[in-house]
Design a protein around this motif. Sequence first.
Motif, PDB file in Angstrom:
ATOM      1  N   PRO A  17       6.024  61.796  36.609  1.00 16.88           N
ATOM      2  CA  PRO A  17       5.250  61.358  37.780  1.00 16.88           C
ATOM      3  C   PRO A  17       5.428  59.535  37.903  1.00 16.88           C
ATOM      4  CG  PRO A  17       3.979  61.534  35.703  1.00 16.88           C
ATOM      5  CD  PRO A  17       5.449  62.119  35.666  1.00 16.88           C
ATOM      6  N   ALA A  18       4.769  59.205  38.986  1.00 19.45           N
ATOM      7  CA  ALA A  18       4.729  57.823  39.158  1.00 19.45           C
ATOM      8  C   ALA A  18       3.891  57.043  38.227  1.00 19.45           C
ATOM      9  CB  ALA A  18       4.108  57.466  40.509  1.00 19.45           C
ATOM     10  N   GLY A  19       4.518  55.877  37.841  1.00 19.75           N
ATOM     11  CA  GLY A  19       3.746  55.012  36.930  1.00 19.75           C
ATOM     12  C   GLY A  19       4.257  53.779  36.754  1.00 19.75           C
ATOM     13  N   SER A  20       4.261  53.069  35.816  1.00 19.71           N
ATOM     14  CA  SER A  20       4.684  51.734  35.424  1.00 19.71           C
ATOM     15  C   SER A  20       5.540  51.683  34.078  1.00 19.71           C
ATOM     16  CB  SER A  20       3.510  50.936  35.602  1.00 19.71           C
ATOM     17  OG  SER A  20       2.761  51.007  34.659  1.00 19.71           O
ATOM     18  N   VAL A  21       6.258  50.548  34.145  1.00 27.27           N
ATOM     19  CA  VAL A  21       6.962  50.053  32.886  1.00 27.27           C
ATOM     20  C   VAL A  21       6.609  48.630  32.551  1.00 27.27           C
ATOM     21  CG1 VAL A  21       9.147  49.473  33.809  1.00 27.27           C
ATOM     22  CG2 VAL A  21       8.948  50.211  31.600  1.00 27.27           C
ATOM     23  N   ARG A  22       6.492  48.119  31.505  1.00 24.45           N
ATOM     24  CA  ARG A  22       6.174  46.693  31.330  1.00 24.45           C
ATOM     25  C   ARG A  22       7.105  45.747  31.124  1.00 24.45           C
ATOM     26  NH1 ARG A  22       4.905  45.063  25.741  1.00 24.45           N
ATOM     27  NH2 ARG A  22       5.552  46.598  24.369  1.00 24.45           N
ATOM     28  N   ILE A  23       7.344  44.442  31.359  1.00 23.97           N
ATOM     29  CA  ILE A  23       8.083  43.601  30.711  1.00 23.97           C
ATOM     30  C   ILE A  23       7.684  43.169  29.533  1.00 23.97           C
ATOM     31  CG2 ILE A  23       8.935  41.323  30.978  1.00 23.97           C
ATOM     32  CD1 ILE A  23       8.805  41.356  33.846  1.00 23.97           C
ATOM     33  N   ILE A  24       8.545  43.375  28.475  1.00 25.31           N
ATOM     34  CA  ILE A  24       8.208  43.360  26.802  1.00 25.31           C
ATOM     35  C   ILE A  24       7.995  41.879  26.501  1.00 25.31           C
ATOM     36  CG2 ILE A  24       8.991  43.861  24.632  1.00 25.31           C
ATOM     37  CD1 ILE A  24      10.406  46.287  25.922  1.00 25.31           C
ATOM     38  N   GLY A  25       8.810  40.941  26.969  1.00 27.23           N
ATOM     39  CA  GLY A  25       8.842  39.657  26.326  1.00 27.23           C
ATOM     40  C   GLY A  25       8.799  38.444  27.431  1.00 27.23           C
ATOM     41  N   GLY A  26       8.747  37.326  26.853  1.00 35.66           N
ATOM     42  CA  GLY A  26       9.223  36.092  27.753  1.00 35.66           C
ATOM     43  C   GLY A  26       7.815  35.679  28.630  1.00 35.66           C
ATOM     44  N   ARG A  27       8.114  34.966  29.732  1.00 38.00           N
ATOM     45  CA  ARG A  27       6.875  34.449  30.513  1.00 38.00           C
ATOM     46  C   ARG A  27       6.140  35.327  31.242  1.00 38.00           C
ATOM     47  NH1 ARG A  27       9.573  31.699  35.669  1.00 38.00           N
ATOM     48  NH2 ARG A  27      11.621  32.423  35.759  1.00 38.00           N
ATOM     49  N   TRP A  28       6.829  36.684  31.602  1.00 40.09           N
ATOM     50  CA  TRP A  28       6.040  37.593  32.200  1.00 40.09           C
ATOM     51  C   TRP A  28       5.826  38.839  31.327  1.00 40.09           C
ATOM     52  CZ3 TRP A  28      10.842  37.163  35.901  1.00 40.09           C
ATOM     53  CH2 TRP A  28      10.361  36.013  36.937  1.00 40.09           C
ATOM     54  N   ARG A  29       5.594  38.586  30.001  1.00 41.38           N
ATOM     55  CA  ARG A  29       5.272  39.356  29.108  1.00 41.38           C
ATOM     56  C   ARG A  29       4.233  40.411  29.686  1.00 41.38           C
ATOM     57  NH1 ARG A  29       3.715  38.443  22.786  1.00 41.38           N
ATOM     58  NH2 ARG A  29       3.676  40.628  22.216  1.00 41.38           N
ATOM     59  N   ASN A  30       4.342  41.662  29.375  1.00 41.86           N
ATOM     60  CA  ASN A  30       3.192  42.535  29.670  1.00 41.86           C
ATOM     61  C   ASN A  30       3.132  42.740  31.339  1.00 41.86           C
ATOM     62  OD1 ASN A  30       2.635  43.518  27.114  1.00 41.86           O
ATOM     63  ND2 ASN A  30       1.278  41.824  26.821  1.00 41.86           N
ATOM     64  N   THR A  31       3.614  42.042  31.935  1.00 43.31           N
ATOM     65  CA  THR A  31       3.489  42.371  33.309  1.00 43.31           C
ATOM     66  C   THR A  31       4.070  43.983  33.612  1.00 43.31           C
ATOM     67  OG1 THR A  31       4.061  40.105  34.067  1.00 43.31           O
ATOM     68  CG2 THR A  31       4.567  41.796  35.755  1.00 43.31           C
ATOM     69  N   ARG A  32       3.332  44.737  34.451  1.00 45.96           N
ATOM     70  CA  ARG A  32       3.488  46.032  34.800  1.00 45.96           C
ATOM     71  C   ARG A  32       4.382  45.873  36.371  1.00 45.96           C
ATOM     72  NH1 ARG A  32       3.087  49.898  31.075  1.00 45.96           N
ATOM     73  NH2 ARG A  32       1.574  49.283  29.516  1.00 45.96           N
TER      74      ARG A  32
END
Length: 216
Positions: A17-32
């Motif tokens: 199903p539709a969802g999200s994935v997160r950026i793991i590291g760096g300045r945008w860390r945890n951005t979905r």
Amino acid sequence: MKSGRSPSARGPRATEPAGSVRIIGGRWRNTRLPVPDRPGLRPSSDRVRETLFNWLMPKLAGARVLDAFAGSGALGLEAVSRGAAQAVLIERDVGLAGALGQVVGRLGAESQVRVEAADVLAWLANSPTGRFDVVFLDPPFAEGLWDAALRVLPRHLSDDAWIYVESPRDLAPDVPPHWLPHREGQTRDVRYALYRVPAGQGAATLRGDSHRPDSA
């Protein structure tokens, strides 16, 4: 995380199903980043991406990155988050490309990230020769595009480029013989591998050029 840019199935988890994935590291860390409910859009696990970027971390600062078959753009955007200078994200599905453009705008990354709504093979074959330092190559599993992409990719590589290739666990694509295997790993469903182009074997050398263009 890549999509088929066509409505065909793309290996395990193609019907998630539709969802999200997160950026793991760096300045945008945890951005979905959104993962639309698209046939053929296959999320890569956090563990695989974390492993890959641990391998790549010494190579990312100032790098020019190509995220082919971009899907959600997780690999290309993660690279910029962790220090890459520029990234080109290619996505054939117009809807997904539009969503990527919105994400880039939300991040304020328009000066660093370019989204191309294009077929990857046509773009690689017809666009001006680039000089990418890091390339992510994760085509839709069901379409078998590794060989075709690997034939046209070398003209876009810098000297000492790094190329990430993701494929089904039981398939090891035939990379050019002079590419050096660096690291590889497996999950239940996926084989992932990182290769290096030896210094002096990039597109500039192959074409006899002595300069590095400013843009791809």
